[in-house]
Scaffold this motif. Structure first.
Motif, PDB file in Angstrom:
ATOM      1  N   CYS A 106      -7.771  -0.907   8.578  1.00 37.30           N
ATOM      2  CA  CYS A 106      -8.510   0.334   8.840  1.00 37.30           C
ATOM      3  C   CYS A 106      -9.020   0.934   7.526  1.00 37.30           C
ATOM      4  CB  CYS A 106      -7.656   1.342   9.614  1.00 37.30           C
ATOM      5  SG  CYS A 106      -8.628   2.683  10.384  1.00 37.30           S
ATOM      6  N   ALA A 107      -9.538   0.047   6.677  1.00 36.91           N
ATOM      7  CA  ALA A 107     -10.034   0.479   5.370  1.00 36.91           C
ATOM      8  C   ALA A 107     -11.515   0.168   5.189  1.00 36.91           C
ATOM      9  CB  ALA A 107      -9.215  -0.194   4.267  1.00 36.91           C
ATOM     10  N   CYS A 108     -12.185  -0.208   6.264  1.00 37.14           N
ATOM     11  CA  CYS A 108     -13.623  -0.453   6.212  1.00 37.14           C
ATOM     12  C   CYS A 108     -14.163  -0.243   7.626  1.00 37.14           C
ATOM     13  CB  CYS A 108     -13.934  -1.858   5.690  1.00 37.14           C
ATOM     14  SG  CYS A 108     -13.498  -3.216   6.803  1.00 37.14           S
ATOM     15  N   ALA A 109     -15.403  -0.574   7.845  1.00 36.00           N
ATOM     16  CA  ALA A 109     -15.979  -0.436   9.187  1.00 36.00           C
ATOM     17  C   ALA A 109     -16.686  -1.717   9.595  1.00 36.00           C
ATOM     18  CB  ALA A 109     -16.937   0.745   9.220  1.00 36.00           C
ATOM     19  N   GLU A 153      -9.162   6.395  11.601  1.00 39.62           N
ATOM     20  CA  GLU A 153     -10.240   5.564  12.147  1.00 39.62           C
ATOM     21  C   GLU A 153     -11.546   6.350  12.176  1.00 39.62           C
ATOM     22  OE1 GLU A 153     -11.481   3.042  16.158  1.00 39.62           O
ATOM     23  OE2 GLU A 153      -9.484   3.940  16.049  1.00 39.62           O
ATOM     24  N   GLU A 154     -11.481   7.613  12.563  1.00 37.16           N
ATOM     25  CA  GLU A 154     -12.678   8.465  12.568  1.00 37.16           C
ATOM     26  C   GLU A 154     -13.322   8.495  11.187  1.00 37.16           C
ATOM     27  OE1 GLU A 154     -14.489  10.037  14.810  1.00 37.16           O
ATOM     28  OE2 GLU A 154     -13.217   9.681  16.541  1.00 37.16           O
ATOM     29  N   SER A 155     -12.502   8.581  10.137  1.00 38.17           N
ATOM     30  CA  SER A 155     -13.027   8.577   8.765  1.00 38.17           C
ATOM     31  C   SER A 155     -13.767   7.294   8.459  1.00 38.17           C
ATOM     32  CB  SER A 155     -11.928   8.637   7.734  1.00 38.17           C
ATOM     33  OG  SER A 155     -11.222   9.675   7.609  1.00 38.17           O
ATOM     34  N   ALA A 168     -19.738   3.440   9.494  1.00 37.66           N
ATOM     35  CA  ALA A 168     -20.306   2.450  10.414  1.00 37.66           C
ATOM     36  C   ALA A 168     -21.797   2.671  10.606  1.00 37.66           C
ATOM     37  CB  ALA A 168     -19.592   2.521  11.765  1.00 37.66           C
ATOM     38  N   SER A 169     -22.538   1.578  10.633  1.00 43.86           N
ATOM     39  CA  SER A 169     -23.966   1.658  10.947  1.00 43.86           C
ATOM     40  C   SER A 169     -24.125   1.954  12.430  1.00 43.86           C
ATOM     41  CB  SER A 169     -24.643   0.322  10.645  1.00 43.86           C
ATOM     42  OG  SER A 169     -24.558   0.010   9.288  1.00 43.86           O
ATOM     43  N   GLU A 170     -25.082   2.788  12.749  1.00 41.37           N
ATOM     44  CA  GLU A 170     -25.435   3.060  14.145  1.00 41.37           C
ATOM     45  C   GLU A 170     -24.245   3.498  15.001  1.00 41.37           C
ATOM     46  OE1 GLU A 170     -27.575  -0.363  15.624  1.00 41.37           O
ATOM     47  OE2 GLU A 170     -28.780  -0.461  13.815  1.00 41.37           O
ATOM     48  N   ASP A 193     -21.111   7.375  20.521  1.00 39.82           N
ATOM     49  CA  ASP A 193     -19.940   8.040  21.116  1.00 39.82           C
ATOM     50  C   ASP A 193     -18.842   7.055  21.495  1.00 39.82           C
ATOM     51  OD1 ASP A 193     -21.123  10.531  20.869  1.00 39.82           O
ATOM     52  OD2 ASP A 193     -21.817  10.596  22.941  1.00 39.82           O
ATOM     53  N   ASN A 194     -19.219   5.817  21.807  1.00 35.21           N
ATOM     54  CA  ASN A 194     -18.234   4.817  22.225  1.00 35.21           C
ATOM     55  C   ASN A 194     -17.888   3.845  21.090  1.00 35.21           C
ATOM     56  OD1 ASN A 194     -20.826   3.683  22.358  1.00 35.21           O
ATOM     57  ND2 ASN A 194     -20.299   2.323  24.035  1.00 35.21           N
ATOM     58  N   SER A 195     -18.166   4.233  19.854  1.00 36.89           N
ATOM     59  CA  SER A 195     -17.834   3.394  18.701  1.00 36.89           C
ATOM     60  C   SER A 195     -16.336   3.401  18.436  1.00 36.89           C
ATOM     61  CB  SER A 195     -18.545   3.901  17.442  1.00 36.89           C
ATOM     62  OG  SER A 195     -19.919   3.628  17.481  1.00 36.89           O
ATOM     63  N   ARG A 196     -15.810   2.229  18.142  1.00 41.77           N
ATOM     64  CA  ARG A 196     -14.418   2.079  17.732  1.00 41.77           C
ATOM     65  C   ARG A 196     -14.341   0.939  16.727  1.00 41.77           C
ATOM     66  NH1 ARG A 196     -10.033   3.803  20.772  1.00 41.77           N
ATOM     67  NH2 ARG A 196      -8.966   3.189  18.865  1.00 41.77           N
ATOM     68  N   LEU A 197     -13.249   0.919  15.972  1.00 46.53           N
ATOM     69  CA  LEU A 197     -12.960  -0.214  15.102  1.00 46.53           C
ATOM     70  C   LEU A 197     -12.063  -1.148  15.901  1.00 46.53           C
ATOM     71  CD1 LEU A 197     -12.290   1.518  11.675  1.00 46.53           C
ATOM     72  CD2 LEU A 197     -14.426   0.577  12.569  1.00 46.53           C
ATOM     73  N   SER A 198     -12.483  -2.393  16.025  1.00 49.74           N
ATOM     74  CA  SER A 198     -11.719  -3.319  16.862  1.00 49.74           C
ATOM     75  C   SER A 198     -10.330  -3.608  16.301  1.00 49.74           C
ATOM     76  CB  SER A 198     -12.503  -4.615  17.089  1.00 49.74           C
ATOM     77  OG  SER A 198     -12.810  -5.263  15.882  1.00 49.74           O
ATOM     78  N   CYS A 199     -10.113  -3.341  15.008  1.00 47.08           N
ATOM     79  CA  CYS A 199      -8.783  -3.539  14.425  1.00 47.08           C
ATOM     80  C   CYS A 199      -7.789  -2.488  14.901  1.00 47.08           C
ATOM     81  CB  CYS A 199      -8.847  -3.549  12.894  1.00 47.08           C
ATOM     82  SG  CYS A 199      -9.228  -1.952  12.132  1.00 47.08           S
ATOM     83  N   GLN A 200      -8.291  -1.435  15.521  1.00 44.77           N
ATOM     84  CA  GLN A 200      -7.429  -0.342  15.966  1.00 44.77           C
ATOM     85  C   GLN A 200      -7.200  -0.338  17.479  1.00 44.77           C
ATOM     86  OE1 GLN A 200      -5.883   1.783  13.535  1.00 44.77           O
ATOM     87  NE2 GLN A 200      -6.641  -0.058  12.507  1.00 44.77           N
ATOM     88  N   ILE A 201      -7.655  -1.376  18.141  1.00 40.94           N
ATOM     89  CA  ILE A 201      -7.462  -1.481  19.594  1.00 40.94           C
ATOM     90  C   ILE A 201      -6.540  -2.655  19.882  1.00 40.94           C
ATOM     91  CG2 ILE A 201      -8.577  -1.855  21.823  1.00 40.94           C
ATOM     92  CD1 ILE A 201     -11.137  -0.660  20.574  1.00 40.94           C
TER      93      ILE A 201
END
Length: 106
Positions: free
Chosen positions: A44-47, A68-70, A75-77, A80-88
């Motif tokens: 969780c150190a990049c996007a 994760e919000e930070s 993240a490009s583009e 509202d439904n953006s997430r980092l897949s490493c956090q799911i």
């Protein structure tokens, strides 16, 4: 195993069998899904593992943590439904999940 579908920006779908307990990022990397770069390896150190979660699964995957919000700010583009897949984390509740990979990462 849980079926999850990653959809590339161009529309190519990759349906994969995901082992519970792994993260979506780990599943994508193991399956060779294009567009999931995962530069930080899931810390969780990049996007670079940014995905768009199917709105039908928003409540199932839950809200992003403040950390994760930070990272999502990079993240490009972002949507509202953006997430980092490493956090799911993959669980049985994610059966049938579809996530879209943005055109660009980071």
């Amino acid at each position: 195993m849980v079926k999850v579908t990653f959809i590339e920006h161009g529309g190519q779908e990759h349906e994969v069998e995901a082992e519970t307990g792994l993260t979506l990022m780990e599943v994508a990397v193991k399956a060779g899904v294009p567009g999931i770069d995962a530069d930080c390896g899931g810390a969780c150190a990049c996007a670079t593992c940014h995905v768009y979660v199917d709105p039908a699964f928003k409540d199932v995957v839950g809200e992003a943590s403040p950390m994760e919000e930070s990272m999502l700010d990079f993240a490009s583009e972002r949507q509202d439904n953006s997430r980092l897949s490493c956090q799911i984390s993959v669980s049985e509740k994610l059966e049938g999940l579809k996530v879209k990979v943005p055109e660009f990462q980071g």
